[in-house]
Design a protein around this motif. Structure first.
Motif, mmCIF file in Angstrom:
data_model
loop_
_atom_site.group_PDB
_atom_site.id
_atom_site.type_symbol
_atom_site.label_atom_id
_atom_site.label_comp_id
_atom_site.label_asym_id
_atom_site.label_seq_id
_atom_site.Cartn_x
_atom_site.Cartn_y
_atom_site.Cartn_z
ATOM 1 N N ALA A 37 0.834 -1.204 0.000
ATOM 2 C CA ALA A 37 0.000 0.000 0.000
ATOM 3 C C ALA A 37 0.870 1.256 0.000
ATOM 4 O O ALA A 37 0.595 2.214 -0.736
ATOM 5 C CB ALA A 37 -0.930 -0.003 1.217
ATOM 6 N N ARG A 38 1.928 1.255 0.823
ATOM 7 C CA ARG A 38 2.833 2.413 0.850
ATOM 8 C C ARG A 38 3.541 2.585 -0.486
ATOM 9 O O ARG A 38 3.727 3.704 -0.968
ATOM 10 C CB ARG A 38 3.852 2.273 1.974
ATOM 11 N N LYS A 39 3.930 1.475 -1.096
ATOM 12 C CA LYS A 39 4.615 1.516 -2.396
ATOM 13 C C LYS A 39 3.672 2.084 -3.456
ATOM 14 O O LYS A 39 4.069 2.929 -4.268
ATOM 15 C CB LYS A 39 5.080 0.114 -2.771
ATOM 16 N N GLU A 40 2.428 1.617 -3.481
ATOM 17 C CA GLU A 40 1.444 2.114 -4.445
ATOM 18 C C GLU A 40 1.161 3.601 -4.231
ATOM 19 O O GLU A 40 1.051 4.358 -5.190
ATOM 20 C CB GLU A 40 0.140 1.317 -4.330
ATOM 21 N N ALA A 41 1.036 4.012 -2.972
ATOM 22 C CA ALA A 41 0.784 5.422 -2.669
ATOM 23 C C ALA A 41 1.955 6.294 -3.130
ATOM 24 O O ALA A 41 1.747 7.368 -3.705
ATOM 25 C CB ALA A 41 0.532 5.608 -1.176
ATOM 26 N N SER A 42 3.168 5.829 -2.914
ATOM 27 C CA SER A 42 4.344 6.580 -3.369
ATOM 28 C C SER A 42 4.358 6.702 -4.884
ATOM 29 O O SER A 42 4.690 7.765 -5.426
ATOM 30 C CB SER A 42 5.627 5.894 -2.906
ATOM 31 N N ALA A 43 3.989 5.636 -5.566
ATOM 32 C CA ALA A 43 3.938 5.666 -7.030
ATOM 33 C C ALA A 43 2.853 6.628 -7.512
ATOM 34 O O ALA A 43 3.053 7.359 -8.491
ATOM 35 C CB ALA A 43 3.698 4.263 -7.577
ATOM 36 N N GLY A 44 1.719 6.655 -6.843
ATOM 37 C CA GLY A 44 0.637 7.568 -7.208
ATOM 38 C C GLY A 44 1.036 9.017 -7.019
ATOM 39 O O GLY A 44 0.767 9.872 -7.872
ATOM 40 N N GLU A 45 1.690 9.294 -5.911
ATOM 41 C CA GLU A 45 2.152 10.659 -5.654
ATOM 42 C C GLU A 45 3.193 11.079 -6.694
ATOM 43 O O GLU A 45 3.156 12.188 -7.221
ATOM 44 C CB GLU A 45 2.748 10.749 -4.247
ATOM 45 N N ARG A 58 -4.976 16.520 -13.622
ATOM 46 C CA ARG A 58 -6.108 15.600 -13.810
ATOM 47 C C ARG A 58 -6.752 15.339 -12.450
ATOM 48 O O ARG A 58 -6.138 14.763 -11.564
ATOM 49 C CB ARG A 58 -5.605 14.299 -14.423
ATOM 50 N N TYR A 59 -7.980 15.756 -12.321
ATOM 51 C CA TYR A 59 -8.740 15.623 -11.074
ATOM 52 C C TYR A 59 -9.750 14.507 -11.282
ATOM 53 O O TYR A 59 -10.686 14.652 -12.066
ATOM 54 C CB TYR A 59 -9.449 16.945 -10.788
ATOM 55 N N GLU A 60 -9.545 13.401 -10.606
ATOM 56 C CA GLU A 60 -10.419 12.254 -10.805
ATOM 57 C C GLU A 60 -11.480 12.190 -9.710
ATOM 58 O O GLU A 60 -11.182 12.308 -8.535
ATOM 59 C CB GLU A 60 -9.605 10.960 -10.822
ATOM 60 N N ILE A 61 -12.718 11.987 -10.150
ATOM 61 C CA ILE A 61 -13.846 11.896 -9.226
ATOM 62 C C ILE A 61 -14.472 10.516 -9.388
ATOM 63 O O ILE A 61 -14.723 10.064 -10.505
ATOM 64 C CB ILE A 61 -14.893 12.991 -9.519
ATOM 65 N N GLY A 62 -14.723 9.855 -8.267
ATOM 66 C CA GLY A 62 -15.350 8.544 -8.300
ATOM 67 C C GLY A 62 -16.849 8.668 -8.501
ATOM 68 O O GLY A 62 -17.474 9.604 -8.025
ATOM 69 N N VAL A 95 -6.046 1.073 -5.542
ATOM 70 C CA VAL A 95 -6.764 2.030 -4.698
ATOM 71 C C VAL A 95 -5.807 3.028 -4.054
ATOM 72 O O VAL A 95 -6.050 4.241 -4.071
ATOM 73 C CB VAL A 95 -7.577 1.287 -3.614
ATOM 74 N N ASP A 96 -4.713 2.549 -3.495
ATOM 75 C CA ASP A 96 -3.774 3.434 -2.811
ATOM 76 C C ASP A 96 -3.084 4.374 -3.800
ATOM 77 O O ASP A 96 -2.836 5.530 -3.483
ATOM 78 C CB ASP A 96 -2.744 2.615 -2.031
ATOM 79 N N PHE A 97 -2.790 3.886 -4.994
ATOM 80 C CA PHE A 97 -2.213 4.720 -6.051
ATOM 81 C C PHE A 97 -3.175 5.846 -6.392
ATOM 82 O O PHE A 97 -2.800 7.018 -6.415
ATOM 83 C CB PHE A 97 -1.927 3.870 -7.297
ATOM 84 N N ASP A 98 -4.434 5.497 -6.674
ATOM 85 C CA ASP A 98 -5.445 6.485 -7.067
ATOM 86 C C ASP A 98 -5.689 7.511 -5.966
ATOM 87 O O ASP A 98 -5.803 8.712 -6.237
ATOM 88 C CB ASP A 98 -6.760 5.784 -7.424
ATOM 89 N N ARG A 99 -5.773 7.045 -4.738
ATOM 90 C CA ARG A 99 -6.018 7.941 -3.609
ATOM 91 C C ARG A 99 -4.867 8.943 -3.442
ATOM 92 O O ARG A 99 -5.097 10.141 -3.253
ATOM 93 C CB ARG A 99 -6.203 7.117 -2.333
ATOM 94 N N ALA A 100 -3.632 8.455 -3.538
ATOM 95 C CA ALA A 100 -2.470 9.335 -3.390
ATOM 96 C C ALA A 100 -2.353 10.302 -4.568
ATOM 97 O O ALA A 100 -2.010 11.478 -4.381
ATOM 98 C CB ALA A 100 -1.197 8.507 -3.259
ATOM 99 N N TYR A 101 -2.653 9.824 -5.773
ATOM 100 C CA TYR A 101 -2.618 10.692 -6.960
ATOM 101 C C TYR A 101 -3.608 11.844 -6.776
ATOM 102 O O TYR A 101 -3.256 13.011 -6.949
ATOM 103 C CB TYR A 101 -2.970 9.879 -8.207
ATOM 104 N N ARG A 102 -4.828 11.487 -6.416
ATOM 105 C CA ARG A 102 -5.874 12.514 -6.255
ATOM 106 C C ARG A 102 -5.523 13.498 -5.147
ATOM 107 O O ARG A 102 -5.667 14.714 -5.311
ATOM 108 C CB ARG A 102 -7.215 11.846 -5.948
#
Length: 130
Positions: A37-45, A58-62, A95-102
């Protein structure tokens, strides 16, 4: 063997070992999931920062877009050069990638404008619709 005859150091060691065994530990699977999860979040950021550096916001809305969301996308693009995208109701595998990206995009917009422009436009459109 009589406990009273044991040296105190050995007794203390045994108590410590049994106390450590009684403490619930995270399983290997739980540790791996947290690491992933931390790895995915770092990649998203990192992906969001790269896009922002290239001028892509790019602003993504669910969720499924409503009729007013087309106007939201248009106004966001006109006023703030923000691309609003809707991801639908299904949650993606990252999920963690998308959350961190947003969150990185939102933090960037708040630092740049002092507020979240998409949320501001959305509230304006809701007020206009009433």
């Amino acid at each position: 063997m009589n406990i009273l005859k044991m040296p105190i150091k050995v007794f203390a060691l045994m108590v410590t070992v049994f106390a450590c065994l009684a403490i619930p530990q995270e399983s290997h699977g739980q540790l791996f999931a947290k690491w992933k999860a931390r790895k995915e979040a770092s990649a998203g950021e990192a992906a969001a920062r790269k896009d922002i550096a290239q001028g892509i916001v790019r602003y993504e809305i669910g969720g499924i877009p409503s009729p007013t969301d087309a106007e939201l996308s248009r106004v966001a693009k006109e006023r703030y050069q923000i691309t609003v995208a809707f991801s639908g109701c299904m949650i993606g595998p990252r999920v963690d990638f998308d959350r961190a990206y947003r969150q990185t995009v939102i933090d960037h917009l708040k630092a740049k404008h002092g507020f979240d422009p998409v949320m501001k436009i959305e509230s304006e459109l809701r007020a206009k619709r009433k």
